[in-house]
Design a protein around this motif. Sequence first.
Motif, PDB file in Angstrom:
ATOM      1  N   ALA A   5       0.820  -1.216   0.000  1.00 33.11           N
ATOM      2  CA  ALA A   5       0.000   0.000   0.000  1.00 33.11           C
ATOM      3  C   ALA A   5       0.856   1.269   0.000  1.00 33.11           C
ATOM      4  CB  ALA A   5      -0.942  -0.002   1.191  1.00 33.11           C
ATOM      5  N   GLU A   6       2.051   1.213   0.568  1.00 32.40           N
ATOM      6  CA  GLU A   6       2.935   2.383   0.612  1.00 32.40           C
ATOM      7  C   GLU A   6       3.698   2.594  -0.690  1.00 32.40           C
ATOM      8  OE1 GLU A   6       5.482   2.784   4.110  1.00 32.40           O
ATOM      9  OE2 GLU A   6       4.277   1.212   5.035  1.00 32.40           O
ATOM     10  N   VAL A   7       3.726   1.590  -1.544  1.00 29.11           N
ATOM     11  CA  VAL A   7       4.457   1.690  -2.805  1.00 29.11           C
ATOM     12  C   VAL A   7       3.693   2.618  -3.736  1.00 29.11           C
ATOM     13  CG1 VAL A   7       5.297   0.414  -4.820  1.00 29.11           C
ATOM     14  CG2 VAL A   7       5.408  -0.634  -2.556  1.00 29.11           C
ATOM     15  N   GLU A   8       4.405   3.556  -4.344  1.00 28.70           N
ATOM     16  CA  GLU A   8       3.803   4.472  -5.304  1.00 28.70           C
ATOM     17  C   GLU A   8       4.883   4.953  -6.257  1.00 28.70           C
ATOM     18  OE1 GLU A   8       2.093   7.476  -2.833  1.00 28.70           O
ATOM     19  OE2 GLU A   8       4.017   8.314  -2.291  1.00 28.70           O
ATOM     20  N   PRO A   9       4.481   5.456  -7.415  1.00 31.07           N
ATOM     21  CA  PRO A   9       5.497   5.979  -8.326  1.00 31.07           C
ATOM     22  C   PRO A   9       6.363   7.020  -7.609  1.00 31.07           C
ATOM     23  CG  PRO A   9       3.399   5.824  -9.448  1.00 31.07           C
ATOM     24  CD  PRO A   9       3.136   5.545  -7.985  1.00 31.07           C
ATOM     25  N   GLY A  10       7.663   6.874  -7.797  1.00 29.30           N
ATOM     26  CA  GLY A  10       8.598   7.788  -7.155  1.00 29.30           C
ATOM     27  C   GLY A  10       9.118   7.303  -5.818  1.00 29.30           C
ATOM     28  N   SER A  11       8.648   6.155  -5.345  1.00 27.71           N
ATOM     29  CA  SER A  11       9.211   5.609  -4.105  1.00 27.71           C
ATOM     30  C   SER A  11      10.309   4.607  -4.458  1.00 27.71           C
ATOM     31  CB  SER A  11       8.121   4.963  -3.236  1.00 27.71           C
ATOM     32  OG  SER A  11       7.482   3.904  -3.896  1.00 27.71           O
ATOM     33  N   ILE A  31      10.507   3.082  -8.331  1.00 34.24           N
ATOM     34  CA  ILE A  31       9.197   2.679  -8.852  1.00 34.24           C
ATOM     35  C   ILE A  31       8.699   3.717  -9.856  1.00 34.24           C
ATOM     36  CG2 ILE A  31       6.789   2.174  -8.278  1.00 34.24           C
ATOM     37  CD1 ILE A  31       8.847   0.042  -7.364  1.00 34.24           C
ATOM     38  N   ILE A  32       8.434   3.246 -11.072  1.00 31.09           N
ATOM     39  CA  ILE A  32       7.922   4.099 -12.146  1.00 31.09           C
ATOM     40  C   ILE A  32       6.400   4.032 -12.201  1.00 31.09           C
ATOM     41  CG2 ILE A  32       7.852   4.429 -14.652  1.00 31.09           C
ATOM     42  CD1 ILE A  32      10.774   3.352 -14.683  1.00 31.09           C
ATOM     43  N   ASP A  33       5.840   2.840 -12.001  1.00 30.42           N
ATOM     44  CA  ASP A  33       4.395   2.673 -12.068  1.00 30.42           C
ATOM     45  C   ASP A  33       3.972   1.590 -11.078  1.00 30.42           C
ATOM     46  OD1 ASP A  33       1.801   3.136 -13.052  1.00 30.42           O
ATOM     47  OD2 ASP A  33       1.984   1.571 -14.557  1.00 30.42           O
ATOM     48  N   ALA A  92       7.163  17.959 -16.167  1.00 29.76           N
ATOM     49  CA  ALA A  92       7.100  16.982 -17.256  1.00 29.76           C
ATOM     50  C   ALA A  92       5.974  17.312 -18.224  1.00 29.76           C
ATOM     51  CB  ALA A  92       6.926  15.577 -16.699  1.00 29.76           C
ATOM     52  N   SER A  93       4.866  17.813 -17.711  1.00 25.51           N
ATOM     53  CA  SER A  93       3.737  18.126 -18.592  1.00 25.51           C
ATOM     54  C   SER A  93       4.054  19.276 -19.548  1.00 25.51           C
ATOM     55  CB  SER A  93       2.491  18.459 -17.775  1.00 25.51           C
ATOM     56  OG  SER A  93       2.725  19.601 -16.967  1.00 25.51           O
ATOM     57  N   GLY A  94       5.046  20.085 -19.205  1.00 30.01           N
ATOM     58  CA  GLY A  94       5.419  21.206 -20.057  1.00 30.01           C
ATOM     59  C   GLY A  94       6.516  20.900 -21.052  1.00 30.01           C
ATOM     60  N   VAL A  95       6.987  19.652 -21.067  1.00 38.52           N
ATOM     61  CA  VAL A  95       8.087  19.288 -21.949  1.00 38.52           C
ATOM     62  C   VAL A  95       7.676  18.094 -22.814  1.00 38.52           C
ATOM     63  CG1 VAL A  95      10.518  18.585 -22.066  1.00 38.52           C
ATOM     64  CG2 VAL A  95       9.758  20.058 -20.194  1.00 38.52           C
ATOM     65  N   PRO A  96       7.565  18.283 -24.134  1.00 35.33           N
ATOM     66  CA  PRO A  96       7.231  17.156 -25.011  1.00 35.33           C
ATOM     67  C   PRO A  96       8.299  16.064 -24.907  1.00 35.33           C
ATOM     68  CG  PRO A  96       7.101  19.245 -26.190  1.00 35.33           C
ATOM     69  CD  PRO A  96       7.723  19.538 -24.855  1.00 35.33           C
ATOM     70  N   GLY A  97       7.846  14.818 -24.889  1.00 35.15           N
ATOM     71  CA  GLY A  97       8.774  13.695 -24.802  1.00 35.15           C
ATOM     72  C   GLY A  97       9.003  13.208 -23.385  1.00 35.15           C
ATOM     73  N   LEU A  98       8.323  13.807 -22.410  1.00 35.93           N
ATOM     74  CA  LEU A  98       8.463  13.379 -21.019  1.00 35.93           C
ATOM     75  C   LEU A  98       7.116  12.943 -20.456  1.00 35.93           C
ATOM     76  CD1 LEU A  98      10.793  16.086 -19.421  1.00 35.93           C
ATOM     77  CD2 LEU A  98      11.426  13.860 -20.345  1.00 35.93           C
ATOM     78  N   ILE A  99       7.162  11.938 -19.606  1.00 38.24           N
ATOM     79  CA  ILE A  99       5.993  11.474 -18.872  1.00 38.24           C
ATOM     80  C   ILE A  99       6.351  11.573 -17.394  1.00 38.24           C
ATOM     81  CG2 ILE A  99       4.473   9.517 -18.389  1.00 38.24           C
ATOM     82  CD1 ILE A  99       5.345   8.458 -21.224  1.00 38.24           C
ATOM     83  N   GLY A 100       5.638  12.380 -16.667  1.00 37.32           N
ATOM     84  CA  GLY A 100       5.944  12.573 -15.259  1.00 37.32           C
ATOM     85  C   GLY A 100       5.782  11.305 -14.455  1.00 37.32           C
ATOM     86  N   VAL A 101       6.740  11.068 -13.545  1.00 31.68           N
ATOM     87  CA  VAL A 101       6.638   9.945 -12.608  1.00 31.68           C
ATOM     88  C   VAL A 101       6.249  10.500 -11.248  1.00 31.68           C
ATOM     89  CG1 VAL A 101       7.853   8.054 -11.456  1.00 31.68           C
ATOM     90  CG2 VAL A 101       8.316   8.535 -13.858  1.00 31.68           C
ATOM     91  N   ARG A 102       7.095  11.383 -10.731  1.00 35.32           N
ATOM     92  CA  ARG A 102       6.815  12.062  -9.467  1.00 35.32           C
ATOM     93  C   ARG A 102       7.766  13.233  -9.311  1.00 35.32           C
ATOM     94  NH1 ARG A 102       5.325   9.457  -3.882  1.00 35.32           N
ATOM     95  NH2 ARG A 102       4.599  11.362  -2.922  1.00 35.32           N
ATOM     96  N   GLY A 103       7.215  14.376  -8.970  1.00 29.99           N
ATOM     97  CA  GLY A 103       8.037  15.569  -8.775  1.00 29.99           C
ATOM     98  C   GLY A 103       8.877  15.842 -10.007  1.00 29.99           C
ATOM     99  N   PRO A 104      10.175  16.054  -9.810  1.00 28.78           N
ATOM    100  CA  PRO A 104      11.040  16.377 -10.945  1.00 28.78           C
ATOM    101  C   PRO A 104      11.589  15.175 -11.704  1.00 28.78           C
ATOM    102  CG  PRO A 104      12.273  16.575  -8.919  1.00 28.78           C
ATOM    103  CD  PRO A 104      10.857  16.214  -8.529  1.00 28.78           C
ATOM    104  N   VAL A 105      11.083  13.981 -11.435  1.00 28.39           N
ATOM    105  CA  VAL A 105      11.564  12.787 -12.136  1.00 28.39           C
ATOM    106  C   VAL A 105      10.539  12.384 -13.198  1.00 28.39           C
ATOM    107  CG1 VAL A 105      12.290  10.379 -11.931  1.00 28.39           C
ATOM    108  CG2 VAL A 105      12.871  12.015 -10.132  1.00 28.39           C
TER     109      VAL A 105
END
Length: 190
Positions: A5-11, A31-33, A92-105
């Motif tokens: 339950a604690e696992v989430e993208p970016g952990s 963790i990506i997804d 990430a949403s402002g840069v084409p070619g990126l998919i946000g994972v968490r924060g700046p990653v």
Amino acid sequence: MPADAEVEPGSLLVAAPTMFDPNFRRTVVFIIDHREEGTLGVVLNRPSDVPVDDVLPSWGRHVVEPQSVFVGGPVEKKTALCLAALRAGETASGVPGLIGVRGPVALVDLDADPDALVPKVRGLRVFAGYAGWDSGQLDGEIDRGDWLIVPALPSDVLATPERDLWGQVLRRQGVPTALLATHPGDLQRN
């Protein structure tokens, strides 16, 4: 509540000292997804000797040192994934070619133009393969004590092999978890 339950993208999943699976011994997995169907991540601390330039020539000069492909995990070893740490103020949403994972990653689309992305990121790292778990599988491994779930720092994604990332991540968790970083690995040698 399931153990994952604690696992989430970016952990991070940090291998317990008692994890003897050679694919994951003393590893740190980003963790990506993570969803009901399963979990996907990459091992952050397993560099290979293969230069990124040999595999993805247009990306080779843009990745951080040591500029080699990292072994992301035992699944689909011929599949390349790339993670980026974004510069302050970028999303990430402002840069084409990126998919946000968490924060700046973010996950990088390797079909994108690297020259357009580079000014927006602090660094890039390429991984061959990934770590994957089917529904319920990771939950069982966490219940068994194979993994510790901890928060990631964006710098973990770009950590150099000279850093003992496994020990460093454990030490920053505080006592008693920090004491696991002193585990000798092989109790026969203690």
